[in-house]
Motif scaffolding. Sequence first.
Motif, mmCIF file in Angstrom:
data_model
loop_
_atom_site.group_PDB
_atom_site.id
_atom_site.type_symbol
_atom_site.label_atom_id
_atom_site.label_comp_id
_atom_site.label_asym_id
_atom_site.label_seq_id
_atom_site.Cartn_x
_atom_site.Cartn_y
_atom_site.Cartn_z
ATOM 1 N N THR A 155 0.837 -1.208 0.000
ATOM 2 C CA THR A 155 0.000 0.000 0.000
ATOM 3 C C THR A 155 0.866 1.250 0.000
ATOM 4 O O THR A 155 1.627 1.507 0.936
ATOM 5 C CB THR A 155 -0.933 0.009 1.214
ATOM 6 O OG1 THR A 155 -1.790 -1.148 1.149
ATOM 7 C CG2 THR A 155 -1.797 1.261 1.223
ATOM 8 N N LEU A 156 0.726 2.057 -1.065
ATOM 9 C CA LEU A 156 1.519 3.276 -1.222
ATOM 10 C C LEU A 156 0.898 4.463 -0.486
ATOM 11 O O LEU A 156 1.612 5.300 0.061
ATOM 12 C CB LEU A 156 1.671 3.618 -2.700
ATOM 13 C CG LEU A 156 2.406 2.588 -3.557
ATOM 14 C CD1 LEU A 156 2.306 2.958 -5.023
ATOM 15 C CD2 LEU A 156 3.863 2.488 -3.124
ATOM 16 N N LYS A 157 -0.423 4.553 -0.518
ATOM 17 C CA LYS A 157 -1.089 5.626 0.208
ATOM 18 C C LYS A 157 -2.543 5.244 0.428
ATOM 19 O O LYS A 157 -3.073 4.334 -0.205
ATOM 20 C CB LYS A 157 -0.977 6.965 -0.532
ATOM 21 C CG LYS A 157 -1.876 7.130 -1.743
ATOM 22 C CD LYS A 157 -1.849 8.595 -2.214
ATOM 23 C CE LYS A 157 -2.813 8.830 -3.356
ATOM 24 N NZ LYS A 157 -2.880 10.262 -3.732
ATOM 25 N N MET A 158 -3.192 5.978 1.345
ATOM 26 C CA MET A 158 -4.605 5.800 1.624
ATOM 27 C C MET A 158 -5.244 7.172 1.700
ATOM 28 O O MET A 158 -4.577 8.169 2.011
ATOM 29 C CB MET A 158 -4.803 5.024 2.933
ATOM 30 C CG MET A 158 -4.165 3.644 2.925
ATOM 31 S SD MET A 158 -4.274 2.791 4.525
ATOM 32 C CE MET A 158 -6.017 2.405 4.607
ATOM 33 N N MET A 159 -6.531 7.240 1.432
ATOM 34 C CA MET A 159 -7.246 8.506 1.512
ATOM 35 C C MET A 159 -8.658 8.279 2.050
ATOM 36 O O MET A 159 -9.278 7.250 1.794
ATOM 37 C CB MET A 159 -7.337 9.171 0.130
ATOM 38 C CG MET A 159 -6.007 9.585 -0.451
ATOM 39 S SD MET A 159 -6.172 10.727 -1.863
ATOM 40 C CE MET A 159 -7.043 9.686 -3.033
ATOM 41 N N SER A 184 -4.966 16.949 0.728
ATOM 42 C CA SER A 184 -4.456 17.105 -0.632
ATOM 43 C C SER A 184 -5.428 17.867 -1.517
ATOM 44 O O SER A 184 -5.026 18.612 -2.408
ATOM 45 C CB SER A 184 -4.150 15.736 -1.247
ATOM 46 O OG SER A 184 -5.289 14.896 -1.218
ATOM 47 N N MET A 185 -6.714 17.675 -1.307
ATOM 48 C CA MET A 185 -7.768 18.414 -1.995
ATOM 49 C C MET A 185 -8.878 18.651 -0.977
ATOM 50 O O MET A 185 -8.870 18.060 0.113
ATOM 51 C CB MET A 185 -8.290 17.634 -3.213
ATOM 52 C CG MET A 185 -7.239 17.355 -4.274
ATOM 53 S SD MET A 185 -7.889 16.422 -5.674
ATOM 54 C CE MET A 185 -9.010 17.635 -6.396
ATOM 55 N N ASP A 186 -9.841 19.472 -1.317
ATOM 56 C CA ASP A 186 -10.912 19.771 -0.361
ATOM 57 C C ASP A 186 -11.716 18.538 0.027
ATOM 58 O O ASP A 186 -12.328 18.509 1.091
ATOM 59 C CB ASP A 186 -11.855 20.828 -0.942
ATOM 60 C CG ASP A 186 -11.227 22.215 -0.982
ATOM 61 O OD1 ASP A 186 -10.217 22.440 -0.270
ATOM 62 O OD2 ASP A 186 -11.732 23.075 -1.726
ATOM 63 N N TRP A 189 -8.632 13.513 2.613
ATOM 64 C CA TRP A 189 -7.542 13.429 3.582
ATOM 65 C C TRP A 189 -6.600 12.351 3.064
ATOM 66 O O TRP A 189 -7.052 11.260 2.698
ATOM 67 C CB TRP A 189 -8.044 13.030 4.964
ATOM 68 C CG TRP A 189 -8.569 14.146 5.803
ATOM 69 C CD1 TRP A 189 -9.855 14.400 6.158
ATOM 70 C CD2 TRP A 189 -7.785 15.183 6.422
ATOM 71 N NE1 TRP A 189 -9.943 15.519 6.946
ATOM 72 C CE2 TRP A 189 -8.680 16.024 7.127
ATOM 73 C CE3 TRP A 189 -6.418 15.487 6.442
ATOM 74 C CZ2 TRP A 189 -8.256 17.132 7.851
ATOM 75 C CZ3 TRP A 189 -5.997 16.600 7.163
ATOM 76 C CH2 TRP A 189 -6.901 17.405 7.854
ATOM 77 N N GLU A 190 -5.317 12.608 3.045
ATOM 78 C CA GLU A 190 -4.355 11.702 2.431
ATOM 79 C C GLU A 190 -3.305 11.251 3.454
ATOM 80 O O GLU A 190 -2.798 12.056 4.234
ATOM 81 C CB GLU A 190 -3.671 12.416 1.260
ATOM 82 C CG GLU A 190 -2.775 11.546 0.418
ATOM 83 C CD GLU A 190 -2.411 12.247 -0.882
ATOM 84 O OE1 GLU A 190 -1.246 12.659 -1.013
ATOM 85 O OE2 GLU A 190 -3.293 12.394 -1.762
ATOM 86 N N PHE A 191 -2.982 9.942 3.426
ATOM 87 C CA PHE A 191 -2.011 9.366 4.358
ATOM 88 C C PHE A 191 -0.950 8.593 3.575
ATOM 89 O O PHE A 191 -1.287 7.788 2.694
ATOM 90 C CB PHE A 191 -2.698 8.405 5.337
ATOM 91 C CG PHE A 191 -4.027 8.891 5.845
ATOM 92 C CD1 PHE A 191 -4.106 10.006 6.658
ATOM 93 C CD2 PHE A 191 -5.213 8.244 5.502
ATOM 94 C CE1 PHE A 191 -5.333 10.467 7.138
ATOM 95 C CE2 PHE A 191 -6.431 8.689 5.971
ATOM 96 C CZ PHE A 191 -6.498 9.805 6.790
ATOM 97 N N VAL A 192 0.308 8.812 3.906
ATOM 98 C CA VAL A 192 1.411 8.061 3.317
ATOM 99 C C VAL A 192 2.398 7.724 4.424
ATOM 100 O O VAL A 192 2.265 8.176 5.565
ATOM 101 C CB VAL A 192 2.113 8.866 2.201
ATOM 102 C CG1 VAL A 192 1.193 9.085 1.015
ATOM 103 C CG2 VAL A 192 2.641 10.197 2.723
#
Length: 276
Positions: A155-159, A184-186, A189-192
Amino acid sequence: MPHETGTLHRIDAVALDVDGTIAGADHVVSARTAAAIAAVRDAGIPVFLLTGRSRRSVLGLARELGLRNRVAAANGSVAFDPVTDEDTRVATMSPADVAAAVALHRSTGLALTWWERDTIWVDAAGLAADELIALGEAPDAIRVGDPSGIRPDTTLKMMLHGTPGALDAAAPEVRAALPDAARSMDTFWEFVAPDAHKWAALQHLLDGRIDPAHVLGIGDGGNDVPWLSRIGHPVAMGNARDEVKALARHHTLHHADDGAAVVLEELAARLPRPRR
């Protein structure tokens, strides 16, 4: 906000976000912006893409733009050579962070998406998948999966996805669970991984050969703050979030008005013409 690029001294590289920056309101890079990128590229200045888009999407875009230097996707979780299609850096999420993101999905009711090298997973068909497709992701790359089966090692990222109001309301809980989360955008929510943000990716792309003080970068989102704040020439789009505008040394027009092209055209005009 009026166009105001300021003075552009000693630019040795350019770094560009994609959505909200070089991509217009239709999430497509306009002919004007592509031409401006080509002019900078042809003058011998490397142009690095730093975007939250998937690896597959960035590979296609980099090749369309004729970029031969390495680029970064998935908010910096993966960097690769668009000519050879070989990865040069991959950072996957920890089991603890994956578990925290899944717990947030369940407690907030926000949609969840998790990204692997070639596949984007969503917890259910619906608005999250629709928005990802609107942002330029390939429909056949998006699949519905069970969050309980997420593999951290791939898993590279989650949102988390939802309305701006829903994401605002969830902010305290998100920040408490995952302090490095980025808006990252309105609607995301982004997690890495801690070492997978765009600044880490840019350092990898610069490879110690280019001083960040001589990098011009253009961005608009909260996930652009860590890297824009560390380079010499940060540029905020007219549509940028307030935290980006606050740190920028230069400002340009809205992405729907080719604001990035305006800056790149000005830069290209100052560069020596390539020899034919």
